[in-house]
Design a protein around this motif. Structure first.
Motif, PDB file in Angstrom:
ATOM      1  N   UNK A   1      38.340  30.438  36.710  1.00 48.95           N
ATOM      2  CA  UNK A   1      37.783  30.783  38.017  1.00 48.95           C
ATOM      3  C   UNK A   1      38.121  32.223  38.373  1.00 48.95           C
ATOM      4  N   UNK A   2      37.121  32.921  38.925  1.00 46.79           N
ATOM      5  CA  UNK A   2      37.389  34.218  39.548  1.00 46.79           C
ATOM      6  C   UNK A   2      37.541  33.948  41.026  1.00 46.79           C
ATOM      7  N   UNK A   3      38.768  34.069  41.487  1.00 45.14           N
ATOM      8  CA  UNK A   3      39.129  33.624  42.837  1.00 45.14           C
ATOM      9  C   UNK A   3      39.184  34.825  43.779  1.00 45.14           C
ATOM     10  N   UNK A   4      38.456  34.726  44.882  1.00 46.20           N
ATOM     11  CA  UNK A   4      38.453  35.771  45.897  1.00 46.20           C
ATOM     12  C   UNK A   4      38.985  35.197  47.206  1.00 46.20           C
ATOM     13  N   UNK A   5      40.080  35.789  47.730  1.00 49.72           N
ATOM     14  CA  UNK A   5      40.695  35.297  48.952  1.00 49.72           C
ATOM     15  C   UNK A   5      40.019  35.849  50.201  1.00 49.72           C
ATOM     16  N   UNK A   6      40.313  35.226  51.312  1.00 51.74           N
ATOM     17  CA  UNK A   6      39.729  35.670  52.588  1.00 51.74           C
ATOM     18  C   UNK A   6      40.194  37.064  52.978  1.00 51.74           C
ATOM     19  N   UNK A   7      41.375  37.467  52.455  1.00 51.86           N
ATOM     20  CA  UNK A   7      41.910  38.787  52.791  1.00 51.86           C
ATOM     21  C   UNK A   7      41.396  39.885  51.864  1.00 51.86           C
ATOM     22  N   UNK A   8      40.436  39.529  50.999  1.00 51.67           N
ATOM     23  CA  UNK A   8      39.875  40.512  50.088  1.00 51.67           C
ATOM     24  C   UNK A   8      40.571  40.584  48.749  1.00 51.67           C
ATOM     25  N   UNK A   9      41.675  39.864  48.593  1.00 48.89           N
ATOM     26  CA  UNK A   9      42.379  39.853  47.310  1.00 48.89           C
ATOM     27  C   UNK A   9      41.588  39.034  46.297  1.00 48.89           C
ATOM     28  N   UNK A  10      41.862  39.288  45.028  1.00 52.60           N
ATOM     29  CA  UNK A  10      41.137  38.589  43.972  1.00 52.60           C
ATOM     30  C   UNK A  10      42.052  38.405  42.773  1.00 52.60           C
ATOM     31  N   UNK A  11      41.743  37.407  41.968  1.00 56.63           N
ATOM     32  CA  UNK A  11      42.481  37.189  40.729  1.00 56.63           C
ATOM     33  C   UNK A  11      41.695  36.221  39.857  1.00 56.63           C
ATOM     34  N   UNK A  12      42.033  36.234  38.582  1.00 59.34           N
ATOM     35  CA  UNK A  12      41.531  35.232  37.654  1.00 59.34           C
ATOM     36  C   UNK A  12      42.519  34.067  37.669  1.00 59.34           C
ATOM     37  N   UNK A  13      41.977  32.858  37.768  1.00 60.04           N
ATOM     38  CA  UNK A  13      42.812  31.657  37.788  1.00 60.04           C
ATOM     39  C   UNK A  13      42.247  30.664  36.781  1.00 60.04           C
ATOM     40  N   UNK A  14      43.099  30.137  35.917  1.00 59.22           N
ATOM     41  CA  UNK A  14      42.641  29.263  34.850  1.00 59.22           C
ATOM     42  C   UNK A  14      43.716  28.234  34.538  1.00 59.22           C
ATOM     43  N   UNK A  15      43.357  27.242  33.766  1.00 55.94           N
ATOM     44  CA  UNK A  15      44.339  26.241  33.389  1.00 55.94           C
ATOM     45  C   UNK A  15      43.687  24.991  32.838  1.00 55.94           C
ATOM     46  N   UNK A  16      44.515  23.973  32.627  1.00 56.91           N
ATOM     47  CA  UNK A  16      44.047  22.671  32.138  1.00 56.91           C
ATOM     48  C   UNK A  16      45.003  21.606  32.655  1.00 56.91           C
ATOM     49  N   UNK A  17      44.455  20.434  32.984  1.00 57.51           N
ATOM     50  CA  UNK A  17      45.293  19.356  33.502  1.00 57.51           C
ATOM     51  C   UNK A  17      44.595  18.019  33.230  1.00 57.51           C
ATOM     52  N   UNK A  18      45.395  17.032  32.777  1.00 56.95           N
ATOM     53  CA  UNK A  18      44.830  15.706  32.557  1.00 56.95           C
ATOM     54  C   UNK A  18      45.041  14.834  33.790  1.00 56.95           C
ATOM     55  N   UNK A  19      44.626  13.574  33.696  1.00 54.49           N
ATOM     56  CA  UNK A  19      44.705  12.687  34.854  1.00 54.49           C
ATOM     57  C   UNK A  19      46.140  12.304  35.183  1.00 54.49           C
ATOM     58  N   UNK A  20      47.051  12.466  34.216  1.00 50.50           N
ATOM     59  CA  UNK A  20      48.459  12.177  34.475  1.00 50.50           C
ATOM     60  C   UNK A  20      49.191  13.364  35.122  1.00 50.50           C
ATOM     61  N   UNK A  21      48.495  14.467  35.271  1.00 46.52           N
ATOM     62  CA  UNK A  21      49.095  15.644  35.887  1.00 46.52           C
ATOM     63  C   UNK A  21      49.748  16.588  34.903  1.00 46.52           C
ATOM     64  N   UNK A  22      49.646  16.310  33.590  1.00 43.82           N
ATOM     65  CA  UNK A  22      50.213  17.195  32.574  1.00 43.82           C
ATOM     66  C   UNK A  22      49.281  18.373  32.337  1.00 43.82           C
ATOM     67  N   UNK A  23      49.856  19.554  32.155  1.00 39.75           N
ATOM     68  CA  UNK A  23      49.017  20.713  31.869  1.00 39.75           C
ATOM     69  C   UNK A  23      49.694  22.018  32.221  1.00 39.75           C
ATOM     70  N   UNK A  24      48.898  23.014  32.553  1.00 37.47           N
ATOM     71  CA  UNK A  24      49.404  24.367  32.787  1.00 37.47           C
ATOM     72  C   UNK A  24      48.389  25.138  33.615  1.00 37.47           C
ATOM     73  N   UNK A  25      48.835  26.221  34.194  1.00 37.07           N
ATOM     74  CA  UNK A  25      47.947  27.149  34.880  1.00 37.07           C
ATOM     75  C   UNK A  25      48.314  28.569  34.472  1.00 37.07           C
ATOM     76  N   UNK A  26      47.394  29.483  34.687  1.00 34.83           N
ATOM     77  CA  UNK A  26      47.622  30.899  34.393  1.00 34.83           C
ATOM     78  C   UNK A  26      46.821  31.728  35.376  1.00 34.83           C
ATOM     79  N   UNK A  27      47.287  32.936  35.618  1.00 37.97           N
ATOM     80  CA  UNK A  27      46.521  33.841  36.476  1.00 37.97           C
ATOM     81  C   UNK A  27      46.628  35.261  35.947  1.00 37.97           C
ATOM     82  N   UNK A  28      45.576  36.027  36.195  1.00 33.33           N
ATOM     83  CA  UNK A  28      45.473  37.425  35.778  1.00 33.33           C
ATOM     84  C   UNK A  28      45.139  38.259  37.005  1.00 33.33           C
TER      85      UNK A  28
END
Length: 391
Positions: free
Chosen positions: A150-177
């Protein structure tokens, strides 16, 4: 040099159970060496402390890659310094980010940037990811819904790349750029994130998830080593190719010594005609090295010692690079000569020459050690009362 003869797998080598895991985004972290050994073979400096987290620095010192599993939440941190029109940037990836996906980004750090404009979404769309706008954000999700970009844009004008993976048990990871992370690096990451190929994990290291598929395979340790060595060999070959291209450009004189913070300049030096080579002329070179060694054993002034050694460790024309080129050229000359018999023993000896060339070329970053020593010594002397640098 000791001869190293490959004896095959050997009757005593036992296959070990591993698993191929799909989708790769939920395969768990994996072996950190998949990333670090490739960077090391590409000329990156390993500045990790014994028993501490991984810490590596690019040859030009503009990018650092760190992996720290000892803190919470832990994981990968990749930081790039501001460089010309490109601002400072960073990426943070969770500890369970598969190393194969991390390597998509870190491998790209070692390669020249391609001419075409990068497109982060193209590799995802090629693997049938669903792309769409969600409010102010642009989003892509994998066909099974477990991974996203996801290319995430905040209400304050900030932005970042947000990515990750997660299963139904809640296992996984996230990353941001950060938003100014070079786009070709984000694209390299998304390419591996969406990669359809399964990844391998040893028994006991496969996540307990209902949303992955696994296949049991028997793998010998030497086969695993061969897979890793193939990556290392590819990294070395690419590094040599880039260094060879640079070394064919017109050369200039050796950098003169200047104090920390001072400017270093290169002045063109005309080349004289090459004299006829004889064993005696080559022997003269080794005698000069011997004289230098004797001089350094007499505890000379560090400034003079560093200045004398610097030509030997020049980034492009220093001894490691030149000797590596010489060994490869010798191997090629022997292999291509029609009078040399084609035998298994001869092929093994030629391989030994090329292996030695690899080992020599890996030392081409030693010129940075000289720079660090010069800065360290310069800082120490400059801090003494009444001292100044002059040359």
């Amino acid at each position: 040099m000791k001869k190293k003869q490959w004896q095959g797998w050997g009757p005593g080598e036992q296959a070990e159970q591993h698993y191929l895991v799909q989708s790769r985004a939920l395969a768990g972290g994996g072996d950190v060496r998949h990333v670090s050994e490739f960077l090391r073979a590409s000329g990156w400096r390993d500045k990790s402390k014994s028993g501490g987290p991984l810490f590596m620095e690019s040859p030009d010192r503009t990018v650092r890659v760190a992996y720290d599993p000892y803190v919470v939440p832990g994981g990968w941190t990749i930081h790039g310094k501001a460089n010309g029109p490109n601002g400072e940037w960073s990426a943070h990836l969770g500890r369970q980010t598969p190393v194969e996906i991390v390597a998509g980004l870190t491998d790209a750090l070692t390669r020249p940037r391609e001419a075409h404009a990068p497109n982060v979404w193209a590799p995802l769309q090629e693997q049938n990811w669903h792309t769409r706008f969600e409010g102010e954000h642009y989003m892509a999700t994998s066909p099974d819904g477990t991974a996203w970009m996801q290319y995430h844009q905040g209400n304050d004008g900030s932005a970042m790349w947000w990515t990750g993976a997660k299963d139904k048990q809640g296992n996984g990871w996230t990353a941001n750029f950060t938003p100014n992370t070079p786009m070709h690096l984000v694209q390299a990451f998304s390419t591996e994130l969406a990669g359809p190929e399964p990844v391998m994990r040893p028994r006991g290291r496969v996540p307990h998830s209902a949303q992955i598929r696994t296949w049991s395979v028997s793998v010998k340790p030497s086969q695993l080593s061969a897979l890793q060595q193939a990556r290392i060999t590819a990294a070395r070959a690419a590094t040599w190719a880039r260094n060879s291209t640079r070394s064919t450009r017109p050369r200039t004189s050796v950098r003169p010594y200047t104090p920390a913070g001072g400017a270093r300049t290169r002045r063109p030096v005309p080349r004289s005609p090459m004299p006829a080579l004889t064993p005696d002329t080559i022997r003269t070179l080794t005698e000069t090295l011997s004289d230098l060694t004797d001089y350094l054993r007499e505890n000379p002034d560090p400034v003079e010692a560093l200045a004398l050694v610097e030509p030997l460790l020049d980034e492009y024309t220093g001894l490691p690079v030149q000797l590596a080129d010489t060994l490869r050229a010798l191997a090629r000359a022997v292999q291509d000569h029609p009078d040399v018999p084609r035998t298994a023993q001869g092929d093994l000896l030629i391989t030994e020459l090329r292996t030695a060339a690899w080992e020599q070329a890996d030392q081409h970053t030693l010129h940075y050690v000289l720079d660090d020593l010069r800065d360290l010594y310069g800082s120490a002397v400059a801090s003494e009362p009444g001292c100044c640098w002059c040359r």
